[in-house]
Scaffold this active site. Structure first.
Site, short mmCIF file in Angstrom:
data_model
loop_
_atom_site.label_atom_id
_atom_site.label_comp_id
_atom_site.label_asym_id
_atom_site.label_seq_id
_atom_site.Cartn_x
_atom_site.Cartn_y
_atom_site.Cartn_z
N ALA A 1 18.36 48.83 64.51
CA ALA A 1 17.80 50.16 64.70
C ALA A 1 16.33 50.10 64.31
O ALA A 1 15.90 49.15 63.67
CB ALA A 1 18.53 51.17 63.82
N GLU B 1 13.06 52.64 62.87
CA GLU B 1 12.81 53.93 62.23
C GLU B 1 11.61 54.67 62.79
O GLU B 1 10.90 55.34 62.03
CB GLU B 1 12.61 53.71 60.73
CG GLU B 1 11.31 52.99 60.32
CD GLU B 1 11.44 51.49 60.14
OE1 GLU B 1 12.38 50.91 60.72
OE2 GLU B 1 10.61 50.89 59.44
N HIS C 1 13.71 55.65 55.60
CA HIS C 1 12.36 55.27 56.00
C HIS C 1 11.48 56.46 56.40
O HIS C 1 10.26 56.35 56.42
CB HIS C 1 12.40 54.35 57.22
CG HIS C 1 12.69 52.90 56.92
ND1 HIS C 1 12.01 52.20 55.97
CD2 HIS C 1 13.55 52.04 57.50
CE1 HIS C 1 12.46 50.94 55.97
NE2 HIS C 1 13.39 50.81 56.89
N HIS D 1 19.96 54.17 56.30
CA HIS D 1 18.82 53.26 56.15
C HIS D 1 17.59 53.80 56.89
O HIS D 1 16.50 53.91 56.33
CB HIS D 1 19.21 51.88 56.69
CG HIS D 1 18.13 50.84 56.63
ND1 HIS D 1 18.13 49.82 55.72
CD2 HIS D 1 17.01 50.68 57.37
CE1 HIS D 1 17.06 49.07 55.90
NE2 HIS D 1 16.36 49.57 56.90
N GLU D 2 17.79 54.17 58.12
CA GLU D 2 16.64 54.61 58.93
C GLU D 2 16.09 55.94 58.43
O GLU D 2 14.87 56.13 58.40
CB GLU D 2 17.03 54.72 60.41
CG GLU D 2 17.61 53.44 61.02
CD GLU D 2 16.77 52.20 60.80
OE1 GLU D 2 15.52 52.31 60.70
OE2 GLU D 2 17.34 51.11 60.68
#
Ligand SMILES: *[C@@H]1O[C@H](CO)[C@@H](O)[C@H](O)[C@H]1NC(C)=O
Ligand SMILES: *[C@@H]1O[C@H](CO)[C@@H](O)[C@H](O)[C@H]1NC(C)=O
Ligand SMILES: *[C@@H]1O[C@H](CO)[C@@H](O)[C@H](O)[C@H]1NC(C)=O
Ligand SMILES: *[C@@H]1O[C@H](CO)[C@@H](O)[C@H](O)[C@H]1NC(C)=O
Ligand SMILES: [Zn+2]
Length: 965
Positions: free
Chosen positions: A350, A352, A389, A385-386
């Protein structure tokens, strides 16, 4: 960027054992490789050319002389804003090529006198105006120097304008360019992705800018510190929708060059880095919700995926996770919308992009009927996670790529916190031990490892930048930040973090800025005490590679630390300013009672508290909150092992896993005996929890890899069968004879391990069970009776124990799969066959993008290599086609280094080592790109494996033979 998971969690393990088979065929097969090589050596008819005897061409070291020879931009110009218009064509032009056109106007300030304009531009055809590649005007009162000449520098990816006179410091200028680029299917910059829907081929224009591909989309100052505001306009087909970082504010129909189009204008972005830009044109649809009455949250995907409600889960967790971060960072979400989109072709897991996050389909889409628990967890953690960010990385951005570890390590740590908030019953925070800490220990224990932090001048060109995206940055970064948060305590850590984010919002930092803010938080917390500054403590963990093994002698209370090296004979030639000692925060317990945290600040120390006798025991590094391994005197080990065998639940799940992982690795390093490590697995016949089991299986996988081609394998298999059998029976019972799904999240994973290993080790009833499930499916392809959790395991073993019929059925199902995760399970399972011809055919498919998507090619080769029969075939395949594979995937592809890793995992003979070295020599002229480090590591690991096998084979055989009775 999100992590790439080659083997999605809990899918990989069982496959190794399942693919184990007899293999007389292997030796005969390497001949094919030699033929291939002979063909490739020299050009046809060029008989005299023998590349091995030719001296390498002389290489003169390149010394940059001119400003445009440097990979870094000069510091004379600073961009303020861009107006970018892009028009991707989703139909090929007369040449059969997909292209995009566009124009861009960048306003920049001159901050140092210069008569040069250097701006990034790569692979773009620029329109010329009066013979120059751009138009320059002045804003306000600035008088504009005329352009003397302009040219493109391919190597450093610049457009250079030489002016007749100098720009004035403080003045603003505007540089206008018009360009034409290829909308290639190369997954870089503005690119094209294709998929089939209802039998119709569809084209999507999408983008991946990190790290250095924005310059392939429009001329720009393409460095993370060159933040600017972007006014974006996208011209697109009327039947499509255009997305970018900001909200769309206006879409009007228009006719341009005789073509009816829509023109979508986006709100100006915040001040941001070029690598976070995103532009997408597709006919995708969305689902949406509104967060806190104003924030628009949308999930975009192919029409069919949205209709099948595959985006619902992602939408449902995005809100809670955003809320979690707003609270954790004490800062509101910085943008007016949050788009997340699933793409059929995408290289990383992925990306961000600020406000428009791109995902592989498997990382965003979840189908409750068809996806497994592992798929669901992956969606949650990647989203988490993204989204982390959006603040850390996007709002506040590191100055340069050398500090990438802080950005990625941070997101890799807090992703567990966000995911835990969204799914509180999963106990997901524990899993960082398996997925990051233990994983990176393995790499960081090599002499060829490197420190987390690199100096800015060590990282310059795109290949060096892309090499920063490695396990050390992600997982060690996560592990040391977790340690930091643990010894500061979470509230203090969060306070410092929030102050850092608020101070540097929309700006750039270096990693020490974070230390400064954490230090301030420490100082502002009454009663908080650490033995040195945050800066000082953390330097020990970031500026030197590796980590210590802490040895506690419970008879004397002595504590020592030593750089832990997996191969004790390896030579560390990288100097360290701290001489490989660390400031080690040690949380510990005595006979089950938590003690006060202890700091080991020198090489050796005495702590009389740690001296025990009688039945008492010491356990250090509770919950593995520190990034180090622990060893004890043999008495304490004996007491811990006897505790495991009598009352293993007296220790936490994480610590059970830790004891296993530490002993296995201490044994590899010859610090303790191999049999002491093996003894930690004896209690497993009573273990029912996932994390300790998984830790053991991962370690035993090394034994399987090293011995599955030797006589040790029989005894190993018998022992493991004996240990796994009770777990298999346990799941048979709690699932009411395989009719129910275990309720606990981690039990679902453990069931997968139990079934996978039970079948691999030949537990009665397992293979029959699996074959019957797969057969039922083959008989009725429209009704798959296999639970999604078990699909990977079942597919793999059915194909391993079946023939071409099972394989071809899987291929058909793969081609028809509408769910990406189903397709990727089948793709992995097809590598499990034992038939060499099927494996070779499959390897050939990886070169044909109509059969295996480009994004999946290298991981498919790796899957084949994990199979004992497939390993030599994959190795031959890769060697024979290195030039081609390298050219396709090698330059800056994130996944590339894993290919070498994967293929060489089993290497443990002198012959294989020689082959590896030969491969390195023969391909020096082609190069290894982002796999350079991986190749060095492979050579080092193979050398260590050879030694280990020689030294351990006899007593490992003896131990397994005795214990399997
Ligand atoms: C850039 O776009 C903004 C917003 O549409 C507009 O106000 C501005 O004049 C444009 N600037 C240039 C140099 O075209
Ligand atoms: C750019 O120009 C070169 C040289 O004329 C040409 O070969 C290439 O195809 C052009 N690129 C595109 C995308 O049209
Ligand atoms: C959160 O931010 C607000 C305002 O910026 C501040 O007053 C408050 O103390 C902060 N809370 C924490 C826990 O840092
Ligand atoms: C960014 O940080 C620099 C250095 O700390 C400072 O001079 C500048 O004013 C900041 N810019 C913004 C937009 O906050
Ligand atoms: Zn990331």
């Amino acid at each position: 960027m999100g992590k790439v998971y080659y083997v999605s969690k809990n899918v990989g393990l069982g496959m190794l054992v399942l693919a184990v088979a007899a293999l007389a065929t292997i030796i005969a097969l390497s001949i094919a490789y030699d033929k291939e090589r002979a063909k490739n050596r020299g050009k046809p008819g060029d008989e005299a050319t023998d590349s091995t005897s030719m001296p390498p061409p002389p290489t003169t070291p390149f010394i940059p002389k001119e400003p445009w020879d440097h990979y870094r931009l000069p510091d004379s110009l600073v961009p303020l804003s861009y107006n970018v218009t892009l028009w991707p064509r989703l139909e090929p032009d007369a040449r059969g090529m997909f292209v995009f056109t566009g124009h861009s106007a960048v306003v920049f300030r001159c901050v140092k006198e210069t008569d040069l304009i250097i701006i990034h531009s790569n692979k773009l055809n620029l329109t010329t105006f009066y013979g120059h590649h751009a138009k320059l005007t002045g804003l306000g009162k600035a008088t504009v120097p005329t352009i003397q000449k302009s040219w493109l520098v391919v190597k450093t990816e610049y457009l250079v304008l030489q002016l007749h006179s100098r720009l004035a410091v403080g003045s603003l200028y505007l540089l206008y360019t018009e360009f034409l680029g290829e909308l290639a299917d190369d997954l870089q910059g503005f690119y094209r992705s294709e998929y089939i829907e209802d039998g119709v081929k569809k084209v999507v224009a999408t983008s991946q800018m990190q790290a250095t591909y924005a310059r392939k989309t429009f001329p720009c100052f393409d460095e993370p510190a060159m933040k600017a505001v972007f006014n974006v306009i996208i011209i697109h087909d009327r039947a499509t929708v255009a997305l970018s970082n900001g909200r769309d504010i206006d879409t009007v129909d228009s006719v341009i060059d005789g073509v009816p189009v829509s023109v979508t204008t986006f709100e100006p972005t915040e001040r941001m880095s070029t690598y976070l830009l995103a532009f997408i044109v597709s006919d995708f649809v969305k689902i949406q919700s509104t967060q806190n009455n104003s924030l628009l949250v949308r999930i975009w995907a192919r029409r069919k995926a949205i209709a099948d409600r595959q985006g619902d889960y992602a939408l449902s967790v995005t809100g809670p996770i955003l809320q979690f971060y707003e609270h954790y960072y004490n800062a509101t979400y910085p943008l007016s919308k949050s788009d997340q989109i699933a793409l059929p072709d995408f290289n990383a897991g992925a990306m961000e992009n600020w406000g428009l996050i791109t995902y592989r389909e498997t990382a965003l889409l979840y189908d409750p009927m068809l996806s497994s628990t592992g798929n669901k967890e992956r969606v949650t953690t990647v989203i988490s996670h993204e989204l982390a960010h959006m603040w850390f990385g996007n709002l506040v951005t590191l100055q340069w790529w050398n500090d990438l570890w802080l950005n990625e390590g941070f997101a890799s740590y807090v992703e567990y916190l966000g995911a835990d908030y969204a799914e509180p019953t999963w106990n997901i925070k524990d899993q960082i031990i398996l997925s990051d800490v233990h994983k990176v220990f393995a790499v960081d224990a090599l002499a060829s490892s490197h420190p987390l932090s690199r100096r800015e001048e060590e990282v310059n060109n795109p290949a060096e930048i892309s090499e920063m995206f490695n396990t050390i940055s992600y997982s060690k970064g996560a592990a040391v930040l977790r340690m930091l948060s643990e010894f500061l305590t979470e509230p203090v850590f969060a306070k410092g973090l929030s102050s850092y984010l608020n101070t540097f919002a929309f700006n750039n930092t270096v990693y020490t800025d974070l230390w400064d803010h954490l230090q301030k938080a420490v100082e502002n917390t009454p009663g908080m005490h650490i033995p040195h500054t945050v800066h000082n403590i953390m330097n020990h963990w970031t500026l030197q590679m590796g980590f210590p093994v802490v040895t506690i002698d419970t008879r004397t209370g002595s504590i020592t630390q030593k750089h832990f090296l997996l191969d004790p004979d390896s030579v560390v030639d990288r100097p360290s300013q701290f001489n490989y000692t660390w400031f080690v925060p040690i949380k510990w317990m005595k006979t089950g009672v938590e003690q006060q945290q202890y700091w080991l600040l020198q090489k050796t120390d005495i702590n009389s508290q740690m001296r025990v006798s009688g039945e008492d025991w010491v356990l250090a590094n509770t919950n593995v909150s520190g990034y180090f391994r622990v060893n004890y005197d043999l008495y304490n080990w004996d007491r811990l092992l006897s505790l495991l065998s009598t009352n293993h639940q007296a220790l936490s799940i994480i610590n059970r896993a830790q004891i296993i992982d530490d002993t296995f690795n201490l044994a590899r390093a010859k610090i303790i005996s191999t049999t002491l490590a093996l003894r930690t697995t004896k209690y497993l016949s009573k273990e029912r929890d996932y994390i300790p089991w998984d830790s053991a299986l991962r370690n035993l996988d090394y034994y399987i890899l090293m011995f599955d081609r030797t006589e040790v394998y029989g005894a190993l298999q018998a022992y493991l069968k004996k240990q796994i059998q009770p777990l298999f029976e346990h799941f048979k019972t709690i699932t009411a004879n395989w009719t129910k799904v275990p309720t606990k999240h981690t039990d679902q994973y453990n069931q997968i391990n139990a079934v996978g290993y039970a079948c691999g080790m030949g537990v009665e009833g397992c293979r029959e069970l699996i074959k019957s499930w797969y057969r039922q499916w083959m008989e009725n392809p429209h009704h798959n009776p296999i639970h999604p959790n078990l699909k990977s395991t079942v597919y793999c073993s059915a194909i391993a124990f079946g023939g071409v019929e099972e394989w071809d059925f899987a291929w058909r199902m793969f081609k028809n799969a509408t769910l990406a995760s189903e397709a990727s399970r089948l793709r992995a399972a097809m590598s499990c066959t034992k038939a060499p011809w099927l494996l070779n055919r499959y390897l050939e498919y990886t070169l044909d993008p109509t059969k295996i998507r480009k994004q999946d090619a290298t991981s498919t080769i790796q899957y084949v290599a994990r199979n004992i029969v497939g390993m030599p075939l994959a190795w031959n395949f890769v060697r024979a086609r290195w030039g081609y594979i390298f050219q396709q995937y090698g330059k800056g592809s994130f996944s590339f280094s894993n290919l070498i890793n994967g293929i060489t995992k089993r290497f443990s003979s002198e012959f294989e080592l020689q082959e590896l070295k030969k491969f390195k020599e023969e391909n020096l002229h082609v190069g290894f790109g982002s796999a350079t480090l991986a190749l060095e590591q492979a050579i080092e690991k193979t050398t260590a494996n050879i030694k280990w096998v020689t030294e351990n084979k006899a007593h490992v055989l003896k131990w397994f033979t005795e214990e399997s009775k």
